[in-house]
Design a protein around this motif. Structure first.
Motif, mmCIF file in Angstrom:
data_model
loop_
_atom_site.group_PDB
_atom_site.id
_atom_site.type_symbol
_atom_site.label_atom_id
_atom_site.label_comp_id
_atom_site.label_asym_id
_atom_site.label_seq_id
_atom_site.Cartn_x
_atom_site.Cartn_y
_atom_site.Cartn_z
ATOM 1 N N GLU A 145 82.256 -4.819 18.681
ATOM 2 C CA GLU A 145 82.242 -3.503 19.338
ATOM 3 C C GLU A 145 83.535 -3.290 20.111
ATOM 4 O OE1 GLU A 145 77.641 -2.090 20.036
ATOM 5 O OE2 GLU A 145 78.761 -2.909 21.742
ATOM 6 N N ILE A 146 84.115 -2.112 19.920
ATOM 7 C CA ILE A 146 85.347 -1.757 20.617
ATOM 8 C C ILE A 146 85.123 -0.457 21.382
ATOM 9 C CG2 ILE A 146 86.267 -0.515 18.592
ATOM 10 C CD1 ILE A 146 89.066 -1.515 19.495
ATOM 11 N N LYS A 147 85.529 -0.438 22.632
ATOM 12 C CA LYS A 147 85.401 0.752 23.471
ATOM 13 C C LYS A 147 86.722 0.981 24.200
ATOM 14 C CE LYS A 147 80.412 0.254 24.232
ATOM 15 N NZ LYS A 147 80.023 1.398 23.387
ATOM 16 N N ARG A 148 87.066 2.260 24.342
ATOM 17 C CA ARG A 148 88.303 2.632 25.034
ATOM 18 C C ARG A 148 87.950 3.380 26.314
ATOM 19 N NH1 ARG A 148 92.274 6.581 21.825
ATOM 20 N NH2 ARG A 148 90.366 7.822 21.935
ATOM 21 N N PHE A 149 88.742 3.131 27.375
ATOM 22 C CA PHE A 149 88.445 3.734 28.669
ATOM 23 C C PHE A 149 89.653 4.516 29.184
ATOM 24 C CE2 PHE A 149 85.763 0.056 28.101
ATOM 25 C CZ PHE A 149 84.512 0.540 28.440
ATOM 26 N N GLU A 150 89.379 5.424 30.104
ATOM 27 C CA GLU A 150 90.404 6.358 30.557
ATOM 28 C C GLU A 150 91.512 5.696 31.383
ATOM 29 O OE1 GLU A 150 87.914 7.947 34.482
ATOM 30 O OE2 GLU A 150 88.463 9.313 32.883
ATOM 31 N N ASN A 151 91.338 4.463 31.811
ATOM 32 C CA ASN A 151 92.395 3.769 32.554
ATOM 33 C C ASN A 151 93.281 2.929 31.632
ATOM 34 O OD1 ASN A 151 90.464 1.857 31.946
ATOM 35 N ND2 ASN A 151 90.750 0.708 33.835
ATOM 36 N N GLU A 152 93.336 3.312 30.351
ATOM 37 C CA GLU A 152 94.184 2.680 29.346
ATOM 38 C C GLU A 152 93.818 1.213 29.118
ATOM 39 O OE1 GLU A 152 98.230 3.348 30.418
ATOM 40 O OE2 GLU A 152 98.183 5.455 29.823
ATOM 41 N N THR A 153 92.537 0.942 29.078
ATOM 42 C CA THR A 153 92.054 -0.387 28.733
ATOM 43 C C THR A 153 91.014 -0.251 27.626
ATOM 44 O OG1 THR A 153 90.304 -0.326 30.408
ATOM 45 C CG2 THR A 153 92.415 -1.294 31.064
ATOM 46 N N ILE A 154 90.773 -1.362 26.933
ATOM 47 C CA ILE A 154 89.713 -1.396 25.940
ATOM 48 C C ILE A 154 88.870 -2.642 26.168
ATOM 49 C CG2 ILE A 154 91.157 -0.221 24.224
ATOM 50 C CD1 ILE A 154 91.170 -2.979 22.711
ATOM 51 N N SER A 155 87.657 -2.613 25.669
ATOM 52 C CA SER A 155 86.834 -3.818 25.585
ATOM 53 C C SER A 155 86.629 -4.120 24.115
ATOM 54 C CB SER A 155 85.482 -3.617 26.285
ATOM 55 O OG SER A 155 84.723 -2.612 25.635
ATOM 56 N N PHE A 156 86.586 -5.405 23.793
ATOM 57 C CA PHE A 156 86.466 -5.834 22.402
ATOM 58 C C PHE A 156 85.585 -7.065 22.382
ATOM 59 C CE2 PHE A 156 88.202 -7.798 18.442
ATOM 60 C CZ PHE A 156 87.928 -6.748 17.582
ATOM 61 N N ASP A 157 84.347 -6.910 21.928
ATOM 62 C CA ASP A 157 83.363 -7.980 22.046
ATOM 63 C C ASP A 157 82.617 -8.183 20.739
ATOM 64 O OD1 ASP A 157 83.573 -8.493 24.987
ATOM 65 O OD2 ASP A 157 82.957 -6.397 25.072
ATOM 66 N N GLN A 158 82.409 -9.444 20.393
ATOM 67 C CA GLN A 158 81.621 -9.767 19.207
ATOM 68 C C GLN A 158 80.140 -9.701 19.534
ATOM 69 O OE1 GLN A 158 82.425 -13.585 17.441
ATOM 70 N NE2 GLN A 158 81.069 -13.226 15.697
ATOM 71 N N ILE A 159 79.364 -9.103 18.638
ATOM 72 C CA ILE A 159 77.909 -9.091 18.767
ATOM 73 C C ILE A 159 77.413 -10.477 18.381
ATOM 74 C CG2 ILE A 159 75.756 -8.026 18.030
ATOM 75 C CD1 ILE A 159 77.672 -6.181 19.592
ATOM 76 N N GLN A 160 76.867 -11.201 19.343
ATOM 77 C CA GLN A 160 76.433 -12.567 19.089
ATOM 78 C C GLN A 160 75.063 -12.579 18.419
ATOM 79 O OE1 GLN A 160 78.357 -15.206 19.520
ATOM 80 N NE2 GLN A 160 79.995 -13.946 20.378
ATOM 81 N N LYS A 161 74.905 -13.486 17.481
ATOM 82 C CA LYS A 161 73.610 -13.657 16.840
ATOM 83 C C LYS A 161 72.651 -14.341 17.806
ATOM 84 C CE LYS A 161 75.839 -14.285 12.339
ATOM 85 N NZ LYS A 161 76.019 -15.187 11.171
ATOM 86 N N THR A 162 71.382 -13.964 17.729
ATOM 87 C CA THR A 162 70.386 -14.671 18.513
ATOM 88 C C THR A 162 70.119 -16.025 17.869
ATOM 89 O OG1 THR A 162 68.584 -13.655 17.247
ATOM 90 C CG2 THR A 162 69.291 -12.531 19.264
ATOM 91 N N SER A 163 69.545 -16.917 18.618
ATOM 92 C CA SER A 163 69.244 -18.249 18.079
ATOM 93 C C SER A 163 68.257 -18.113 16.925
ATOM 94 C CB SER A 163 68.653 -19.145 19.172
ATOM 95 O OG SER A 163 69.589 -19.319 20.208
ATOM 96 N N THR A 164 68.732 -18.412 15.740
ATOM 97 C CA THR A 164 67.874 -18.293 14.575
ATOM 98 C C THR A 164 68.165 -19.417 13.599
ATOM 99 O OG1 THR A 164 67.256 -16.899 12.699
ATOM 100 C CG2 THR A 164 69.519 -16.741 13.457
ATOM 101 N N LYS A 165 67.151 -19.867 12.908
ATOM 102 C CA LYS A 165 67.303 -20.909 11.902
ATOM 103 C C LYS A 165 67.084 -20.362 10.504
ATOM 104 C CE LYS A 165 65.876 -24.625 15.034
ATOM 105 N NZ LYS A 165 64.922 -25.744 15.270
ATOM 106 N N GLU A 166 66.820 -19.057 10.417
ATOM 107 C CA GLU A 166 66.528 -18.475 9.108
ATOM 108 C C GLU A 166 67.798 -18.267 8.312
ATOM 109 O OE1 GLU A 166 63.827 -14.925 7.103
ATOM 110 O OE2 GLU A 166 64.248 -14.906 9.251
ATOM 111 N N SER A 167 67.721 -18.516 7.023
ATOM 112 C CA SER A 167 68.858 -18.353 6.127
ATOM 113 C C SER A 167 68.760 -17.023 5.396
ATOM 114 C CB SER A 167 68.896 -19.500 5.113
ATOM 115 O OG SER A 167 69.820 -19.223 4.080
ATOM 116 N N ILE A 168 69.921 -16.409 5.140
ATOM 117 C CA ILE A 168 69.950 -15.169 4.364
ATOM 118 C C ILE A 168 69.412 -15.410 2.956
ATOM 119 C CG2 ILE A 168 72.319 -15.574 3.608
ATOM 120 C CD1 ILE A 168 70.732 -12.150 4.376
ATOM 121 N N LYS A 169 69.455 -16.658 2.498
ATOM 122 C CA LYS A 169 68.980 -16.976 1.152
ATOM 123 C C LYS A 169 67.474 -16.771 1.019
ATOM 124 C CE LYS A 169 72.671 -20.367 0.583
ATOM 125 N NZ LYS A 169 73.014 -21.786 0.420
#
Length: 305
Positions: A145-169
């Motif tokens: 996620e990226i957000k821009r703010f009026e004071n010429e700064t941005i935030s840039f953060d990864q969406i963390q996965k919750t603790s899971t043991k399930e496989s996409i398979k």
């Protein structure tokens, strides 16, 4: 989350929304190394009726990374992500050619680790459904996620996965594209590194991990093919290789930057090794953890912010 400027009173800093996806793309591509530690290869890379917003390369994992930018919320991260990965794996020569035409070094097919390929989606906001969709331990897709703010700064953060043991398979047995990609792309987990070592090494790793996680609120774990990386502010400050009954720990510092009174660390800047940085520490005894953590704190401070 509200952001405020400290003065005589707290002044609320308003978010300045991106008008176009292209605005996000230009900002990220211009700062690709700072934000994601990736090498920029090509913008708007077209192939077989697909158009990849940004093609990048991860020098550490020796793999290609596809980046897509989204302002709208109506898209499936799984479907689109695997479609792009399938495109890449079915057209490897085209991706290597694109790298060679844009860079000053020559990349051979054998130089690429296709198992580490991944797709990154970048957006000002993801829906709860999209956030839940990535909660698989072996999904080669990341959300930022990226957000821009009026004071010429941005935030840039990864969406963390919750603790899971399930496989996409477990849910992809009827999806031919997902199954085909999963046969070649491998998302490594901590368990991959711990399943073939002695209990002594596992205990050492868990103790070191517990101490590292407690150093800062934003320390995260990033398992890779050969190492388990620990990040702060999106920068790896150490890598751990779990071996036999002990650990090898690599500090992301340059030669001469480490204060090591006991001379525990070895300078490996001129020696081939898997982790980041110039220093290697061998840890085989729980009694040595306190001093080793003091060395790791130096690397964390150097790589923070």
């Amino acid at each position: 989350m509200g952001i405020y400027k400290i003065g005589q009173k707290l002044d609320y800093i308003k978010e300045l929304p991106f008008k176009l996806e292209k605005d996000i793309q230009k900002l990220v591509e211009k700062n690709l190394n700072s934000l994601l530690h990736l090498r920029f290869i090509h913008s708007e890379f077209s192939l077989n009726n697909f158009r990849i917003d940004t093609l990048a390369f991860d020098l550490e994992t020796k793999s290609f990374v596809i980046i897509e930018y989204k302002r709208d919320k109506n898209f499936s991260v799984i479907d689109q992500g695997y479609a792009y990965l399938s495109l890449m794996l079915n057209n490897k020569a085209d991706f290597i050619l694109e790298f060679n035409e844009s860079q000053q070094t020559v990349l051979k097919r054998t130089d690429v680790d296709w198992t580490q390929s991944k797709v990154i989606f970048i957006s000002p906001q993801f829906t709860n459904y999209q956030r839940e969709a990535i909660n698989f331990k072996d999904l080669p897709i990341e959300l930022w996620e990226i957000k821009r703010f009026e004071n010429e700064t941005i935030s840039f953060d990864q969406i963390q996965k919750t603790s899971t043991k399930e496989s996409i398979k477990t849910i992809s047995k009827n999806d031919e594209i997902v199954e085909t990609v999963n046969k070649e792309v491998k998302v490594f987990t901590e368990q991959d590194h711990l399943q073939k070592v002695d209990v002594e090494a596992i205990e050492l790793y868990e103790r070191v991990k517990e101490r590292l996680i407690s150093l800062e609120n934003n320390v995260t774990v990033q398992p890779k093919k050969q190492t388990i990386g620990f990040k702060v502010d999106n920068s790896i400050f150490c890598d751990i290789v779990v071996q036999g009954k002990g650990l090898k720990i690599y500090l992301n510092l340059k030669s001469g930057e480490l204060q090591d009174q006991k001379q525990t660390a070895r300078d490996v800047s001129n020696v081939g090794h898997w982790g980041n940085g110039a220093y290697e520490i061998k840890l085989n005894d729980l009694d040595d953890i306190d001093y080793v953590i003091s060395l790791l704190k130096q690397s964390l401070r150097k790589n923070k912010g």
